[in-house]
Each structure stands twice: as structure tokens, then as C-alpha cells.
Write a protein that holds these residues in place. Sequence first.
Motif, PDB file in Angstrom:
ATOM      1  N   ASP A  39       0.912  -1.099  -0.034  1.00 26.30           N
ATOM      2  CA  ASP A  39       0.105   0.060   0.022  1.00 26.30           C
ATOM      3  C   ASP A  39       0.762   1.299  -0.072  1.00 26.30           C
ATOM      4  O   ASP A  39       1.059   1.890   1.130  1.00 26.30           O
ATOM      5  CB  ASP A  39      -0.851  -0.019   0.938  1.00 26.30           C
ATOM      6  CG  ASP A  39      -1.932   0.995   1.371  1.00 26.30           C
ATOM      7  OD1 ASP A  39      -1.913   1.856   0.467  1.00 26.30           O
ATOM      8  OD2 ASP A  39      -2.504   1.167   2.393  1.00 26.30           O
ATOM      9  N   TYR A  42       0.337   7.447  -2.069  1.00 33.06           N
ATOM     10  CA  TYR A  42      -0.527   7.760  -3.200  1.00 33.06           C
ATOM     11  C   TYR A  42      -0.076   8.907  -3.860  1.00 33.06           C
ATOM     12  O   TYR A  42      -0.455   9.168  -5.260  1.00 33.06           O
ATOM     13  CB  TYR A  42      -2.116   7.782  -2.858  1.00 33.06           C
ATOM     14  CG  TYR A  42      -2.411   6.717  -2.124  1.00 33.06           C
ATOM     15  CD1 TYR A  42      -2.140   5.393  -2.206  1.00 33.06           C
ATOM     16  CD2 TYR A  42      -4.046   6.521  -2.143  1.00 33.06           C
ATOM     17  CE1 TYR A  42      -2.556   4.281  -1.789  1.00 33.06           C
ATOM     18  CE2 TYR A  42      -4.800   5.482  -1.676  1.00 33.06           C
ATOM     19  CZ  TYR A  42      -4.123   4.396  -1.382  1.00 33.06           C
ATOM     20  OH  TYR A  42      -4.728   3.137  -1.270  1.00 33.06           O
ATOM     21  N   ILE A  98      -2.339  -1.808  -4.071  1.00 38.65           N
ATOM     22  CA  ILE A  98      -3.310  -0.864  -4.127  1.00 38.65           C
ATOM     23  C   ILE A  98      -3.095   0.561  -4.007  1.00 38.65           C
ATOM     24  O   ILE A  98      -1.926   1.114  -3.544  1.00 38.65           O
ATOM     25  CB  ILE A  98      -4.089  -1.010  -2.623  1.00 38.65           C
ATOM     26  CG1 ILE A  98      -5.592  -0.397  -2.676  1.00 38.65           C
ATOM     27  CG2 ILE A  98      -3.147  -0.757  -1.352  1.00 38.65           C
ATOM     28  CD1 ILE A  98      -6.300  -0.829  -1.502  1.00 38.65           C
ATOM     29  N   GLU A 143     -10.921   2.166  -4.667  1.00 35.34           N
ATOM     30  CA  GLU A 143      -9.804   2.141  -4.735  1.00 35.34           C
ATOM     31  C   GLU A 143      -9.412   1.010  -5.809  1.00 35.34           C
ATOM     32  O   GLU A 143     -10.222  -0.021  -5.866  1.00 35.34           O
ATOM     33  CB  GLU A 143      -8.898   2.129  -3.485  1.00 35.34           C
ATOM     34  CG  GLU A 143      -8.827   3.442  -2.657  1.00 35.34           C
ATOM     35  CD  GLU A 143      -8.134   3.266  -1.414  1.00 35.34           C
ATOM     36  OE1 GLU A 143      -7.062   2.817  -1.427  1.00 35.34           O
ATOM     37  OE2 GLU A 143      -8.577   4.136  -0.523  1.00 35.34           O
ATOM     38  N   LEU A 145      -7.164  -2.548  -6.505  1.00 36.80           N
ATOM     39  CA  LEU A 145      -5.881  -3.239  -6.432  1.00 36.80           C
ATOM     40  C   LEU A 145      -5.593  -3.907  -7.620  1.00 36.80           C
ATOM     41  O   LEU A 145      -6.253  -4.433  -8.530  1.00 36.80           O
ATOM     42  CB  LEU A 145      -6.429  -4.265  -5.306  1.00 36.80           C
ATOM     43  CG  LEU A 145      -6.752  -3.819  -3.948  1.00 36.80           C
ATOM     44  CD1 LEU A 145      -8.455  -3.885  -3.909  1.00 36.80           C
ATOM     45  CD2 LEU A 145      -6.408  -4.875  -2.939  1.00 36.80           C
ATOM     46  N   THR A 198      -4.227   6.467   5.802  1.00 33.67           N
ATOM     47  CA  THR A 198      -5.105   5.420   5.143  1.00 33.67           C
ATOM     48  C   THR A 198      -5.099   4.014   5.715  1.00 33.67           C
ATOM     49  O   THR A 198      -4.727   3.104   4.867  1.00 33.67           O
ATOM     50  CB  THR A 198      -4.141   5.681   3.872  1.00 33.67           C
ATOM     51  OG1 THR A 198      -2.933   5.087   4.295  1.00 33.67           O
ATOM     52  CG2 THR A 198      -4.227   7.278   3.343  1.00 33.67           C
ATOM     53  N   LYS A 200      -5.906   0.645   6.176  1.00 35.91           N
ATOM     54  CA  LYS A 200      -6.981  -0.366   5.668  1.00 35.91           C
ATOM     55  C   LYS A 200      -7.806  -1.209   6.400  1.00 35.91           C
ATOM     56  O   LYS A 200      -7.362  -1.792   7.543  1.00 35.91           O
ATOM     57  CB  LYS A 200      -6.107  -1.131   4.397  1.00 35.91           C
ATOM     58  CG  LYS A 200      -5.409  -0.324   3.446  1.00 35.91           C
ATOM     59  CD  LYS A 200      -6.437   0.530   2.698  1.00 35.91           C
ATOM     60  CE  LYS A 200      -5.638   1.350   1.489  1.00 35.91           C
ATOM     61  NZ  LYS A 200      -4.951   2.397   2.051  1.00 35.91           N
ATOM     62  N   ASP A 221       5.022  -6.991   3.678  1.00 36.86           N
ATOM     63  CA  ASP A 221       4.348  -5.583   3.595  1.00 36.86           C
ATOM     64  C   ASP A 221       5.549  -4.735   3.657  1.00 36.86           C
ATOM     65  O   ASP A 221       6.096  -4.294   4.681  1.00 36.86           O
ATOM     66  CB  ASP A 221       3.293  -5.508   4.577  1.00 36.86           C
ATOM     67  CG  ASP A 221       2.480  -4.081   4.321  1.00 36.86           C
ATOM     68  OD1 ASP A 221       3.089  -3.101   3.357  1.00 36.86           O
ATOM     69  OD2 ASP A 221       1.258  -4.093   4.546  1.00 36.86           O
ATOM     70  N   THR A 229      -1.736  -5.658   7.600  1.00 44.43           N
ATOM     71  CA  THR A 229      -1.326  -6.929   7.093  1.00 44.43           C
ATOM     72  C   THR A 229      -0.750  -7.837   8.122  1.00 44.43           C
ATOM     73  O   THR A 229      -1.049  -9.168   8.168  1.00 44.43           O
ATOM     74  CB  THR A 229      -0.105  -6.833   6.041  1.00 44.43           C
ATOM     75  OG1 THR A 229      -0.690  -5.751   5.088  1.00 44.43           O
ATOM     76  CG2 THR A 229       0.260  -7.946   5.434  1.00 44.43           C
TER      77      THR A 229
END
Length: 369
Positions: A39, A42, A98, A143, A145, A198, A200, A221, A229
Motif C-alpha cells: 500500500d 498515493y 493498492i 480504490e 488493487l 490511510t 486499510k 508488507d 497486514t
Amino acid sequence: MATKTKAAVELPLNQIMSGDCVKVMNALPENSVDLIFADPPYNLQLKGDLRRPDNSQVDAVDDDWDQFASFAAYDKFSKDWLTAARRLLKPNGAIWVIGSYHNVFRMGATLQNAGFWILNDVVWRKSNPMPNFRGKRLTNAHETLIWASKSDASKYTFNYEALKALNEGVQMRSDWVLPICTGHERLKDDRGDKAHPTQKPESLLHRVLVGTTNPGDVVLDPFFGTGTTGAVAKKLGRNFIGIEREAAYRAVAERRIADVRRFDRSSLEVSTSKRAEPRVPFGQLVERGMLQPGEELLSQNGRHRAKIRADGTLIGNDVKGSIHQVGAALEGAPSCNGWTYWCYKREGKRVPIDILRQQIRAEMTDRPH
């Protein structure tokens, strides 16, 4: 018992590593990870504060880690971490990334340029998205993935039946309707603010890990954040490796994961595809004396009979062939699953021959590795 490889011994399993993700990944053994969930930043390119109609400020993503000088700088960043990630994956490994419309298209191109093979893109449709306060665009309610294998030759893990079971017996589609983090799941810092902008939802990682990993797999991760995760991996009996450069996020993740209880072993088993089970020829039942040449099989509906031959074929009403061919011929059907069609008699009771096949499969599964 299997001997541990040198790579497995050196892996920092179930630990959160501090530092730059590229440097940390390059220091880990290559071909040592089963799945990567990433992740990344962004690159939202926010300019100025975002405010609600009542003029209150929105808690947006404006942290330093999401700031890049240009698209070129972001592309280089993506290339560097994806190259390091691909080196870590086992030959049959896979990656999930993602992103939002700000970065996912650039990242997808970089992913392909790095040698990954895209399997699916998945739209995570948020059932409770943040509204568009300015009213100048559509509400950003999803979003994307991207699921990709290390190469086009990879035999990646896909637990099709498990995902189908999660979806009430219907094939899992590539649009997932799941809520964003709210309420008790949203982690807070000491001031009561969001610990991570952010974070998840665990439901998203649960679906990813159940569908594309197996218990005992290693999941890495590289942008660990507050540890979603790792928390889900621990629950599901997977090993995790987290990389996070921000000390505040690492502290939250450590506390969070320490409180997680791993599911018991029987709960970790998931539905598997029939095609994934070991193949057992009918002749093996004859070779092992579980059924005898000359012994008679009966159809489940009681209409037909056939005798077993020494080579594992059947003969009935002048029809010869496999358990499937003879069953189809006797029923006048285009095909027949002989394993569920035929049964044998023991102590006056009919027993499906598939019971014997399952016994052999259970022996295969229970053999020491």
C-alpha cells in the motif's frame, strides 16, 4: 521433517523492520517470500487545506511520506521498490498493490515493466466513502488493487473454492464492496486522532490472504503502517514481515499485533478445489486390494452393475472401459463421474467407491515431508 533452508533461517519472520523499504528488501534473501501486499504512498498532490461545508478541516493525507517533487520522482520510487520486491518473491510468488486514481495507473505500467504478470485488477468499492465536499467531482468511492504473479510462468496460489465460499457459493467477482475503517477498527493515537490516515480495513486483507496464500506462507508488507497486514496474517496462521520507516506507526503496529490471537489450527483450513486434490487412479484401489478383480460394483441408483477387471477397468452389459466410460454408456449419458456413480457392498450395505479414494488422499496428506 523438512530441513530449513538458509534463506528461511535468515528471514525476520513476524517482525517489523525499521528503515527505507528498498534498502531493507535488498538486504533480505532473494526468492524467499510467498506474497507481497503493498500500500505505497498515493502521491495525492494536495494543494491547500480541504474543508467541509461547515468550514471544518478534513483530516487529509498531507504527511511528508506522500510528497514527491514530480511524476518522474514518483515513477523512480515505484521502479525501485517494485524491483526490490520482485527479487524477494519466490518463483511462484505474487504481489498485490493498492492505489487510487492518483497513482495506480502509473504504478501498473511500472509493475509490468518490472516483469510482473498482471492477473486481475480488483475494484474495492467503499460502502461508506468520504463525500466530495466541494461538489466539483464525483464522489471518490473506490480504490483499485492489482494482483500480479512474479512472471507469466508462475504457479501462483489461488484458493478459488475458499473465495467462493466467502461469497455464499457464488464465484468471487473483481468488485469488492467493503467498508472503510471506522469505529472500533480505526486506530487512534494518544491525542485521539487517527493513528494513520490511510489505514486499510482488516476485511480487505482477510479476503486477499485467504484467497491467495496458505497457512505458513510468508507475507511481506513494505509499507506496513499500523500493521493491518501483520494483524490479519497472525490471525490466519501466516508469517509476516513488515517494513516501516515511521517510528510512530511501528509503535502502534507492535501494540496492535501483540493483542491479536491466532485462530486455532482447524479454523485455518479453507475449502479447496477438487482439481487441487491428489489424483487417484481407480486401478490403485485394485492394486492395493481395497477392491478385488471380479468384484461387482452397483450404480447408486440401483439400475446397473459392472464387474471389476484386473487392470482397473469395468465390464458391464458388454461395455468395457473406465469407471467413467462404463457409467456413461450404461446411463446413455455424454459423461459420468464414476467416483460418485459406483458403490460396492460391505456387510450388506452399499458404500460409495469415493470413500476409498478419500482414504488414499488422506494418506498422501498425512505423509511426513
